[in-house]
Design a protein around this motif. Sequence first.
Motif, short mmCIF file in Angstrom:
data_model
loop_
_atom_site.label_atom_id
_atom_site.label_comp_id
_atom_site.label_asym_id
_atom_site.label_seq_id
_atom_site.Cartn_x
_atom_site.Cartn_y
_atom_site.Cartn_z
N LEU A 25 86.93 57.69 34.92
CA LEU A 25 87.43 56.32 34.75
C LEU A 25 88.74 56.11 35.50
CD1 LEU A 25 86.79 55.16 31.07
CD2 LEU A 25 85.47 54.68 33.12
N LEU A 26 89.66 57.06 35.40
CA LEU A 26 90.95 56.92 36.09
C LEU A 26 90.75 56.87 37.60
CD1 LEU A 26 93.18 59.38 34.02
CD2 LEU A 26 93.47 56.89 34.20
N LYS A 27 89.87 57.70 38.12
CA LYS A 27 89.60 57.71 39.55
C LYS A 27 88.98 56.38 40.00
CE LYS A 27 86.98 60.24 43.09
NZ LYS A 27 85.99 61.35 43.32
N ALA A 28 88.02 55.89 39.23
CA ALA A 28 87.37 54.62 39.57
C ALA A 28 88.38 53.47 39.52
CB ALA A 28 86.21 54.34 38.62
N GLY B 295 82.02 50.21 30.43
CA GLY B 295 80.93 49.39 30.96
C GLY B 295 81.34 48.61 32.20
N LEU B 296 82.60 48.16 32.26
CA LEU B 296 83.08 47.41 33.43
C LEU B 296 83.05 48.26 34.69
CD1 LEU B 296 86.21 45.46 32.07
CD2 LEU B 296 83.96 44.53 32.65
N ALA B 297 83.16 49.59 34.52
CA ALA B 297 83.21 50.47 35.70
C ALA B 297 81.94 50.39 36.53
CB ALA B 297 83.46 51.91 35.25
N ALA C 196 80.49 47.80 37.52
CA ALA C 196 80.57 46.67 38.44
C ALA C 196 81.41 47.00 39.67
CB ALA C 196 81.16 45.45 37.73
N LEU C 197 82.25 48.03 39.62
CA LEU C 197 83.21 48.28 40.69
C LEU C 197 82.59 48.51 42.06
CD1 LEU C 197 85.80 50.54 38.82
CD2 LEU C 197 85.92 48.09 39.31
N PRO C 198 81.53 49.31 42.20
CA PRO C 198 80.98 49.53 43.54
C PRO C 198 80.46 48.27 44.22
CG PRO C 198 80.16 51.17 41.98
CD PRO C 198 80.84 50.11 41.18
N MET C 199 80.16 47.23 43.43
CA MET C 199 79.57 46.01 44.00
C MET C 199 80.62 44.94 44.32
SD MET C 199 76.25 45.64 41.51
CE MET C 199 77.25 45.71 40.02
N LEU C 200 81.88 45.20 43.98
CA LEU C 200 82.91 44.20 44.16
C LEU C 200 83.78 44.49 45.37
CD1 LEU C 200 84.00 43.91 40.42
CD2 LEU C 200 82.52 42.35 41.69
N LYS C 201 84.20 43.44 46.02
CA LYS C 201 85.06 43.56 47.20
C LYS C 201 86.51 43.34 46.80
CE LYS C 201 81.44 41.73 50.22
NZ LYS C 201 81.08 40.65 51.18
N PRO C 202 87.45 44.04 47.45
CA PRO C 202 88.86 43.90 47.12
C PRO C 202 89.35 42.48 47.20
CG PRO C 202 88.54 45.81 48.53
CD PRO C 202 87.24 45.07 48.48
N GLU C 203 88.84 41.70 48.19
CA GLU C 203 89.34 40.32 48.34
C GLU C 203 88.96 39.43 47.18
OE1 GLU C 203 85.71 40.73 51.19
OE2 GLU C 203 87.47 41.87 50.57
N SER C 204 88.01 39.86 46.31
CA SER C 204 87.64 39.03 45.18
C SER C 204 88.74 38.99 44.13
CB SER C 204 86.35 39.55 44.52
OG SER C 204 86.51 40.85 44.03
N ALA C 205 89.83 39.72 44.38
CA ALA C 205 90.98 39.67 43.48
C ALA C 205 91.84 38.45 43.75
CB ALA C 205 91.82 40.94 43.62
N SER C 206 91.48 37.65 44.73
CA SER C 206 92.25 36.46 45.05
C SER C 206 92.35 35.53 43.85
CB SER C 206 91.60 35.70 46.22
OG SER C 206 92.21 34.46 46.41
N ILE D 47 90.71 43.13 39.81
CA ILE D 47 91.13 43.04 38.42
C ILE D 47 90.34 43.98 37.53
CG2 ILE D 47 89.60 41.06 38.01
CD1 ILE D 47 92.97 41.99 36.28
N PHE D 48 89.03 44.18 37.78
CA PHE D 48 88.27 45.11 36.97
C PHE D 48 88.84 46.52 37.10
CE2 PHE D 48 83.96 42.68 36.64
CZ PHE D 48 84.51 41.90 35.63
N GLY D 49 89.12 46.95 38.33
CA GLY D 49 89.67 48.28 38.56
C GLY D 49 91.02 48.44 37.89
N PHE D 50 91.88 47.43 38.05
CA PHE D 50 93.21 47.51 37.45
C PHE D 50 93.11 47.49 35.93
CE2 PHE D 50 97.22 45.82 35.88
CZ PHE D 50 98.13 46.61 36.56
N PHE D 51 92.21 46.69 35.39
CA PHE D 51 92.02 46.62 33.94
C PHE D 51 91.56 47.97 33.41
CE2 PHE D 51 89.61 45.87 30.07
CZ PHE D 51 90.41 44.97 29.36
N ILE D 52 90.61 48.59 34.10
CA ILE D 52 90.10 49.90 33.68
C ILE D 52 91.23 50.93 33.72
CG2 ILE D 52 88.60 51.82 34.36
CD1 ILE D 52 86.62 49.62 35.35
N LEU D 53 91.98 50.96 34.82
CA LEU D 53 93.08 51.90 34.95
C LEU D 53 94.11 51.70 33.84
CD1 LEU D 53 94.41 54.10 36.72
CD2 LEU D 53 95.51 52.27 38.03
#
Length: 409
Positions: A343-346, A390-392, A394-404, A354-360
């Motif tokens: 989880l920390l790595k993801a 569970g949110l993790a 979704a991470l592979p399918m999301l692009k960094p720019e979607s954090a806009s 936001i999903f990645g930051f929320f998980i971290l």
Amino acid sequence: MMQTKLTPDQLLYYLFCGAFFVMPFGTTPFTVLGLCILLVWFVTGQFFKARNQYMRGAWFWPVAAMVVLTWLGLIWSADPGGLGLKYAKKTHYWLYALALGGMGLSGKSSAHLMKAFFGGLGINAFVAFLQAAGLVPTFAVFGERYYTGFHSGYNTLAILLILGMLTASFYFRRAEGYKPRLAYGCIMVIYFVHLILLASRGAYVTFLVLSPVLVVNILHGRKIRFMLLAYLFVIGLMFSSPVVRDRVSFSVKAVQSHLKEGGEFASGKKYSYHIDRIYMWRWAIDLFLEHPVLGVGTGGYYKAILSKGGDAGIAHPHNIMLYVAVSWGIIGILVCGWFFWVLLKAGWQHRDHIFGFFILSSVLVILVGGMSNTHILDSGGAFLLALTTGLASALPMLKPESASMGTEA
């Protein structure tokens, strides 16, 4: 007018939005919504249809290993039908991770889930402020009255408030324009004020450790000395609260009284009312050293203490890693370490979303707060960890720019 029929995924998504919203309200609301989620998940067959989605997650196998180890631990537990079975049943929370992990969330989904989370924390904080003003009755926790809003306890609520502040700081850092920054700044202030109204020493320590993340997001690009001054300022604000000062003063006096007891009380061999954590941790370490490979089994800590001559039985050691170590030994440490590392790595790799930051942030809040509380055994903490997991998926399918923040907030 034609009505659009909800798909199973859409229905589950709305239910999960509701779950994020009611998490700060206590156990009953999210339990009810959780049961609705599982009912829809099973009745619509999504548990089977989406199996490839959640089974592809890197977290799936360490979670499966933890579930298996928990139930196998009943075999060598000293209390298999009591605390052992009670703790083993808590593995059902991982079903929420499977349900959320199989949904295939999009970048747009993150905005609604986070808004629901912010809204629930905000409403609960408002009720807490009314309690502080004497306009709304408070809940009694261990015989004392606390400003917890709808929540009847403060352990899970405290980590949710810190997580809310960290998440809002993510949006603040990426917001464009004065108005959105002001909005996220207000959100952080509201959660901070509620936090310093809670009489939770563990929460204060967790905030002290993780608030640098908050400062870095708010003052991104500024020099280190400004960030250090801002950190000291925030800590000063925290200690401006009479509640915080009272709890810190109480802790100092408790330490002094504990040391005066001396002998086996001070070392943790005997139970001390003043600082009970020393007793819990001492016995957890001793029992782990006696059973280093497999521990004392699921829920076996309580009876193991008494059987070895301890003068007080405690349900768990109020520390996540010690709980894992004493329950399942080195095997448990490796499995649990594997899970949290995944989880920390993801979260770190996708920290720009936001999903990645929320998980971290969620994992850090649980682990740091878990130094003095076993959050993974609390209903609220277990539910939060399951949703985070569970949110993790979704991470592979999301692009960094979607954090806009221009499109999502």
